[in-house]
Structure formats: structure tokens, C-alpha cells
Motif scaffolding. Structure first.
Motif, PDB file in Angstrom:
ATOM      1  N   UNK A 249      -1.348   0.161   6.527  1.00 56.58           N
ATOM      2  CA  UNK A 249      -0.438  -0.665   5.723  1.00 56.58           C
ATOM      3  C   UNK A 249      -1.200  -1.518   4.707  1.00 56.58           C
ATOM      4  N   UNK A 250      -2.364  -2.039   5.105  1.00 52.21           N
ATOM      5  CA  UNK A 250      -3.150  -2.841   4.160  1.00 52.21           C
ATOM      6  C   UNK A 250      -3.643  -1.994   2.996  1.00 52.21           C
ATOM      7  N   UNK A 251      -4.101  -0.784   3.298  1.00 52.34           N
ATOM      8  CA  UNK A 251      -4.612   0.085   2.237  1.00 52.34           C
ATOM      9  C   UNK A 251      -3.491   0.526   1.306  1.00 52.34           C
ATOM     10  N   UNK A 252      -2.340   0.885   1.878  1.00 55.13           N
ATOM     11  CA  UNK A 252      -1.213   1.342   1.055  1.00 55.13           C
ATOM     12  C   UNK A 252      -0.681   0.199   0.202  1.00 55.13           C
ATOM     13  N   UNK A 253      -0.604  -1.004   0.786  1.00 60.19           N
ATOM     14  CA  UNK A 253      -0.126  -2.152   0.012  1.00 60.19           C
ATOM     15  C   UNK A 253      -1.085  -2.493  -1.126  1.00 60.19           C
ATOM     16  N   UNK A 254      -2.398  -2.403  -0.850  1.00 56.11           N
ATOM     17  CA  UNK A 254      -3.376  -2.650  -1.911  1.00 56.11           C
ATOM     18  C   UNK A 254      -3.273  -1.599  -3.009  1.00 56.11           C
ATOM     19  N   UNK A 255      -3.034  -0.366  -2.628  1.00 53.89           N
ATOM     20  CA  UNK A 255      -2.836   0.695  -3.628  1.00 53.89           C
ATOM     21  C   UNK A 255      -1.584   0.418  -4.464  1.00 53.89           C
ATOM     22  N   UNK A 291       5.729   1.110  -6.482  1.00 55.69           N
ATOM     23  CA  UNK A 291       4.575   0.217  -6.352  1.00 55.69           C
ATOM     24  C   UNK A 291       4.974  -1.088  -5.670  1.00 55.69           C
ATOM     25  N   UNK A 292       6.156  -1.615  -5.983  1.00 55.01           N
ATOM     26  CA  UNK A 292       6.639  -2.824  -5.322  1.00 55.01           C
ATOM     27  C   UNK A 292       6.951  -2.551  -3.854  1.00 55.01           C
ATOM     28  N   UNK A 293       7.518  -1.372  -3.574  1.00 57.80           N
ATOM     29  CA  UNK A 293       7.823  -1.019  -2.182  1.00 57.80           C
ATOM     30  C   UNK A 293       6.557  -0.979  -1.339  1.00 57.80           C
ATOM     31  N   UNK A 294       5.475  -0.455  -1.893  1.00 55.51           N
ATOM     32  CA  UNK A 294       4.222  -0.414  -1.143  1.00 55.51           C
ATOM     33  C   UNK A 294       3.664  -1.820  -0.928  1.00 55.51           C
ATOM     34  N   UNK A 295       3.826  -2.706  -1.910  1.00 52.54           N
ATOM     35  CA  UNK A 295       3.341  -4.079  -1.742  1.00 52.54           C
ATOM     36  C   UNK A 295       4.147  -4.856  -0.714  1.00 52.54           C
ATOM     37  N   UNK A 297       4.664  -4.080   2.144  1.00 51.37           N
ATOM     38  CA  UNK A 297       3.993  -3.975   3.434  1.00 51.37           C
ATOM     39  C   UNK A 297       3.094  -5.178   3.706  1.00 51.37           C
ATOM     40  N   UNK A 298       2.717  -5.927   2.687  1.00 50.20           N
ATOM     41  CA  UNK A 298       1.958  -7.154   2.901  1.00 50.20           C
ATOM     42  C   UNK A 298       2.770  -8.179   3.702  1.00 50.20           C
ATOM     43  N   UNK A 299       4.069  -8.249   3.429  1.00 49.59           N
ATOM     44  CA  UNK A 299       4.919  -9.272   4.038  1.00 49.59           C
ATOM     45  C   UNK A 299       5.810  -8.724   5.151  1.00 49.59           C
ATOM     46  N   UNK A 300       6.172  -7.446   5.076  1.00 45.55           N
ATOM     47  CA  UNK A 300       7.063  -6.860   6.083  1.00 45.55           C
ATOM     48  C   UNK A 300       6.478  -5.545   6.608  1.00 45.55           C
ATOM     49  N   UNK A 301       5.352  -5.608   7.297  1.00 45.31           N
ATOM     50  CA  UNK A 301       4.736  -4.364   7.780  1.00 45.31           C
ATOM     51  C   UNK A 301       5.537  -3.682   8.875  1.00 45.31           C
ATOM     52  N   UNK A 302       6.384  -4.446   9.593  1.00 44.67           N
ATOM     53  CA  UNK A 302       7.159  -3.845  10.674  1.00 44.67           C
ATOM     54  C   UNK A 302       8.562  -3.456  10.285  1.00 44.67           C
ATOM     55  N   UNK A 303       8.928  -3.606   9.036  1.00 43.45           N
ATOM     56  CA  UNK A 303      10.280  -3.268   8.594  1.00 43.45           C
ATOM     57  C   UNK A 303      10.462  -1.756   8.553  1.00 43.45           C
ATOM     58  N   UNK A 304      11.483  -1.282   9.217  1.00 38.42           N
ATOM     59  CA  UNK A 304      11.747   0.155   9.229  1.00 38.42           C
ATOM     60  C   UNK A 304      12.135   0.660   7.837  1.00 38.42           C
ATOM     61  N   UNK A 310       8.444   3.764   1.771  1.00 40.74           N
ATOM     62  CA  UNK A 310       7.047   4.023   1.410  1.00 40.74           C
ATOM     63  C   UNK A 310       6.644   5.446   1.781  1.00 40.74           C
ATOM     64  N   UNK A 311       7.065   5.907   2.939  1.00 43.67           N
ATOM     65  CA  UNK A 311       6.717   7.267   3.361  1.00 43.67           C
ATOM     66  C   UNK A 311       7.276   8.295   2.386  1.00 43.67           C
ATOM     67  N   UNK A 312       8.527   8.128   1.986  1.00 41.20           N
ATOM     68  CA  UNK A 312       9.113   9.063   1.025  1.00 41.20           C
ATOM     69  C   UNK A 312       8.392   8.993  -0.325  1.00 41.20           C
ATOM     70  N   UNK A 313       8.034   7.795  -0.763  1.00 43.23           N
ATOM     71  CA  UNK A 313       7.334   7.646  -2.041  1.00 43.23           C
ATOM     72  C   UNK A 313       5.971   8.332  -2.007  1.00 43.23           C
ATOM     73  N   UNK A 314       5.251   8.200  -0.901  1.00 41.49           N
ATOM     74  CA  UNK A 314       3.934   8.829  -0.797  1.00 41.49           C
ATOM     75  C   UNK A 314       4.036  10.344  -0.806  1.00 41.49           C
ATOM     76  N   UNK A 315       4.996  10.875  -0.083  1.00 41.27           N
ATOM     77  CA  UNK A 315       5.134  12.337  -0.048  1.00 41.27           C
ATOM     78  C   UNK A 315       5.634  12.883  -1.385  1.00 41.27           C
TER      79      UNK A 315
END
Length: 471
Positions: A249-255, A291-295, A297-304, A310-315
Motif C-alpha cells: 500500500x505504501x509503494x502504490x500510494x507513493x506511485x 492517481x488520487x485513488x492510489x494516494x 491508501x495513505x489514509x484508508x489502507x483498510x478500506x475495501x 486501486x486493484x482495477x486501476x492497476x490491472x
């Protein structure tokens, strides 16, 4: 000028500025393409020792070109961006410019002392398949600018048939600019998204292997940690698995933060060009959204919800590799462009769906929740063609409504939808070669807009590639 008093293309090109071509491309793409063709002439030959080739091999010379050929269709272009108007040759040293070697395939200066080496090179040339070719020089200076590519994309209203992408100068400019910058950025973005998916899957797998939930719980509650969320966001009953994906989550949010900076740079590039409104397209807005959705994860890493988005955006980002792979794009790009022509069919389908849902709610005449029950039953009836299994307890009027809806949607709406999709797919497939050029032009435009703002002379290309590989 020419002997009959008319002005040749080379003389006209001296008075043409890149912004003139861009303005003409927006107003009348056909006239802009005709002007570019008129300013593209066969170069004058300086010496008979270096004649202008009439047959050229388009075969790959290096391993990178071989890889490029394996992923793309047959290439019929060799493009060079040089300050040269004639076919040069140094008669005193019997040498030609180095970039001529990629066309002539002759790497030895032509003189009598090295006749054997020239014969050897000629044999190698004969082993390479050669084709009839025409060499031309476009005399319009400084053509590869962001204004030029922005005008090519903005000309869609004046040229809905994409005829401008069939012009040799337009194709050549897109080809050169893409393979000398934009391609590397697109491939790097796909590689980073692939790496994000890998570390996310690997860290999830490693956490699943932990049988003791208290190990994760103690790690989450250690001093200085801010990863704890409410139980409502938990994926598992024993603990929040998503909260423990610290590395991923930290790496994806930083990306996501870096991607957001790239979008800011692109907007500033549009602003410096005097066209800030041109940034606000659906593609750019979607890039900002992911890009905002990935960020988040900094504040809501446990949000489903955040994790699913984020998973859909990455794929989905992985599909963007087809900008550098024409063979893959031939199958994917027509499917992606189907959405442009499905709007009328979707409107008809939506009207039918909501009409049936409204009628079903009225005929039941009950206090059932609209979203939880009525829309759910409407979806089952219309999309899956499902009717009540036990009709004993279903009123006759509601049962007749379900029968009518299934007949209408399965026979009428569904067949129309399939026909529209098939027709649109064939249309997009026929003009794939032109729409693919537009896709690469958009990639080049994004790259050049960012390069206008971001300093790009901090290191040479070799060092930049090594740093990108390390990162």
C-alpha cells in the motif's frame, strides 16, 4: 523558385512556422496535409559516389529493433530528424554522414583501398530483403512540437474519417516522436503497474500464510503505527488483512503521488502552450482519478472500496502496453473504442430497464425497498432472463409482466445490442491503422507537454535508462 516562376516547397517552408501548421491542421486538416506534402521533396545529391538509394531494407539492425518488429506489424518507414536538406557526401575524405548507414547499409567509406570490405558489405546487403523506397525531406522546420501534436488530435471534428493519419509526414512525425521518448515512458508505467500487482499479490499471499492472527494484531498496534481501522472495514473476522499490507500500500500510494505530479506537469504544459482547456479530456480525468485513488491508501489502507478501485486501476493500466505493441492493439483497441458508438443503444436499454423496474414496483403495490428488492429482481429478470420458479404465489399480472419483459429483452433488445456491437467492432477494425496512430499521437503529446516543464537535461539518455532500471 522553379523555372516556370512558381515557388517550390523548400522556399515556402522557410516562411512556415510550427504554429502555422498547427492552426491550419485544426481548421482544415486536408489543406495542412497537402501543404506538408508539397514541402516534402526529394533531396538533391551532392556526389555520385553516394547516390540516393532507390531500394532500401526495412529489416531490423539491432536487437531492440528486432523486438520492436516482433510486437508490431510490418514497418514501411525509416524516419530521421536531422538538420539536412541535401544528400550529403564529403568528397575529400570519401565519407558520408553516419545516419546514412541505416539507409544504405554500407559502413565502409567508398574508396579503392578497401574494395574487399565493400564487397563483403554488399553481400550482406543482398541477404537483406530490400523494397522499392522513396526518400523525401520535409523542409518545415521544428515540426515535432506539442502544438503540432495537439492540433493533430484536435482535428477530429474537422476530419472524422482520420484521413490525416494516412499522410506520410504525419505518420513519420508520430513514428519518430513515439519511438524516441514516449514509448519508454508508456512501457515504464506498465512495468511499474505490473510490479505493484506483483508485490500486492505476494504480500497478501505471505500474510495469508500466517496462521496466528495475533501476529498481525500486535504488528498493527505497535507504537507509531496509524494503520488501525474500524472493524467494519475488515476483510476477515479475526483481523484486517488489508491493514497489514504495509509495503504494497505504501509503494502504490507513493506511485499514485508521482502519477499525480505527472498530471500536474501535463496541465502546466497545456497552460504554457496557451490551451489549458485542452487538458480536460476523459482520458486525463481518468488518470487523475486513479492517481488520487492510489494516494487514498495513505489514509484508508483498510478500506475495501479504495482497495477494489486501486486493484482495477492497476490491472487496467497493464492494457496500455499495446501502445508499443501493434499486434496486441489490433485486438484490444477496437474493443476499447466500442464505447464511443454504444451510447444510443445504452440509452434505449436504460429506458427499458427503468421502465420495467418502475412497472414492477407499481404492480407489486408494496413497501418493498426499491434498491434492495425491486432493482435486484429487475436485474435478474432482464439480464439473466430469470422468471419466478414457483408461480403459485406470484400474482398473474406480475407474472405476465415478467413474461413480457423476458420476451422483449431477450429477443429484441439483446439482439439489437449484439448487432450494434458487431457492426461497431467491424468498423473500428477496418480503421484500426488510423486510430492506432491517434493513440500514439496522444501518447507523444502527453510526453512532450510534461517534458516542456520538467527539466530533461540533467543527465544523458544512457544514465536515465540505467536509473530507471534500478528504480
Amino acid at each position: 523558385g522553379e523555372e516556370d516562376g512558381s515557388i517550390d516547397g523548400q522556399s515556402i517552408a522557410r516562411f512556415i512556422k510550427p504554429e502555422d501548421i498547427a492552426h491550419l491542421m485544426r481548421e482544415c486538416p486536408e489543406a495542412a496535409c497537402a501543404l506538408l506534402d508539397y514541402c516534402s521533396l526529394k533531396p538533391k545529391v551532392m556526389s555520385g559516389h553516394n547516390p540516393l538509394p532507390t531500394r532500401v531494407s526495412f529489416a531490423p539492425r539491432t536487437w531492440t529493433q528486432s523486438l520492436q518488429k516482433s510486437l508490431n506489424l510490418q514497418n514501411d518507414l525509416l524516419v530521421f530528424y536531422k538538420e539536412a536538406e541535401v544528400w550529403e557526401y564529403d568528397g575529400s575524405n570519401f565519407t558520408m554522414p553516419e545516419w546514412h548507414f541505416a539507409i544504405t547499409e554500407r559502413k565502409t567509406p567508398y574508396n579503392r583501398k578497401n574494395h574487399k570490405q565493400i564487397v563483403k558489405d554488399d553481400r550482406r546487403r543482398r541477404r537483406m530483403a530490400r523494397q522499392d523506397a522513396e526518400i523525401k525531406v520535409c523542409h518545415v522546420p521544428n515540426l515535432l512540437t506539442a502544438q503540432y501534436f495537439q492540433a493533430i488530435i484536435d482535428a477530429s471534428d474537422a476530419d472524422p474519417a482520420y484521413a490525416r493519419f494516412d499522410n506520410d509526414v504525419v505518420r513519420s512525425s508520430i513514428h519518430y516522436a513515439f519511438w524516441h521518448g514516449a514509448c519508454m515512458y508508456d512501457v515504464f508505467q506498465v512495468a511499474m503497474s505490473f510490479w505493484a500487482v506483483l508485490i500486492l499479490a505476494f504480500e497478501t499471499y505471505m500474510l495469508v500464510l500466517e496462521e496466528d492472527v495475533h501476529v498481525r494484531e500486535s504488528r498493527r498496534l505497535k507504537p507509531g503505527s496509524n494503520w488501525k481501522v474500524s472493524k467494519a472495514e475488515d476483510f476477515t473476522e479475526g483481523g484486517c488483512l488489508l491493514c497489514d499490507l504495509h509495503v504494497a500500500t505504501s509503494w502504490i500510494a507513493a506511485k499514485g503521488f508521482v502519477d499525480f505530479l505527472m498530471e500536474v506537469l501535463q496541465f502546466l504544459g497545456c497552460y504554457s502552450m496557451g490551451q489549458p482547456i485542452s487538458y480536460f479530456t476523459l482520458g486525463n480525468l481518468f488518470d487523475v482519478f486513479r492517481s488520487v485513488a492510489q494516494q487514498m491508501l495513505f489514509w484508508h489502507p483498510g478500506s475495501k472500496i479504495v482497495n477494489v478501485v486501486v486493484i482495477f486501476c492497476l490491472w487496467l493500466r497493464l492494457l496500455e502496453v499495446f501502445s508499443a505493441a501493434e499486434k496486441a492493439a489490433r485486438a484490444i483497441l477496437p474493443i476499447r473504442d466500442l464505447a464511443k458508438g454504444l451510447a444510443p443503444a445504452l440509452v434505449v436499454f436504460s429506458v427499458g430497464y427503468f421502465a420495467f423496474a418502475h412497472a414492477l414496483f407499481a404492480i407489486r403495490d408494496s413497501n418493498q425497498p426499491v434498491w434492495g428488492q425491486v432493482f435486484h429482481d429487475s436485474f435478474l429478470t432482464l439480464i439473466t432472463a430469470s422468471i419466478p420458479e414457483d408461480s403459485t404465489y406470484v400474482p398473474m399480472d406480475e407474472l405476465c409482466l415478467c413474461y413480457l419483459a423476458v420476451l422483449m429483452f431477450s429477443i429484441f433488445f439483446l439482439n439489437i445490442f449484439i448487432g450494434v456491437i458487431g457492426e461497431l467492432y467491424e468498423t473500428e477494425k477496418e480503421r484500426f491503422a488510423l486510430t492506432f496512430q491517434e493513440l500514439r499521437a496522444q501518447s507523444v503529446l502527453s510526453f512532450q507537454l510534461r517534458a516542456q516543464i520538467l527539466p530533461s537535461a540533467l543527465c544523458n539518455a544512457a544514465i536515465a535508462q540505467v536509473m530507471a532500471s534500478i528504480i
